[in-house]
Design a protein around this motif. Sequence first.
Motif, PDB file in Angstrom:
ATOM      1  N   ASP A  49       0.878  -1.386  -0.096  1.00  0.00           N
ATOM      2  CA  ASP A  49      -0.038  -0.070  -0.001  1.00  0.00           C
ATOM      3  C   ASP A  49       0.791   1.244  -0.137  1.00  0.00           C
ATOM      4  N   TYR A  53      -2.337   4.050  -4.073  1.00  0.00           N
ATOM      5  CA  TYR A  53      -2.296   2.711  -4.671  1.00  0.00           C
ATOM      6  C   TYR A  53      -2.276   1.588  -3.431  1.00  0.00           C
ATOM      7  N   LYS A  54      -3.321   0.571  -3.647  1.00  0.00           N
ATOM      8  CA  LYS A  54      -3.427  -0.356  -2.894  1.00  0.00           C
ATOM      9  C   LYS A  54      -2.928  -2.037  -3.413  1.00  0.00           C
ATOM     10  N   ARG A  55      -2.443  -2.470  -2.477  1.00  0.00           N
ATOM     11  CA  ARG A  55      -1.659  -3.874  -2.644  1.00  0.00           C
ATOM     12  C   ARG A  55      -2.844  -4.764  -3.412  1.00  0.00           C
ATOM     13  N   THR A  57      -3.765  -4.023  -6.551  1.00  0.00           N
ATOM     14  CA  THR A  57      -4.263  -3.370  -7.859  1.00  0.00           C
ATOM     15  C   THR A  57      -3.353  -3.276  -8.901  1.00  0.00           C
TER      16      THR A  57
END
Length: 104
Positions: A49, A53-55, A57
């Motif tokens: 993360d 941005y998210k893990r 994605t």
Amino acid sequence: MGKPDWSNMHTVAEIGTPVYVDEFLGGWVPGKVTGYTPDGEVLVTASADRPGYKRGTEFPARPNAVTPRKHRYLKGGKYYVRGSWEFAGLPAEHQPRWASPDDM
């Protein structure tokens, strides 16, 4: 572990290669190469993360902003990027300008 020989370090990044994406004002986003877009961008899946941005994605990035992890190192509190790389499967016109070891 000795000092790497950056003058001879050249990587061909393939699908699954761990990379960092340099996002202006967002810092470095760790991820892995997952593919390419028809517009010549590299598809990266974030592995942590970060702001925006998210893990897990997947997002597109310009090839000049994508650096294989082994080419980035920390020295004296600063990060440096050395060596050359290219992306397997990405057309030649979209490769980073430093992709050829002859251009170093």
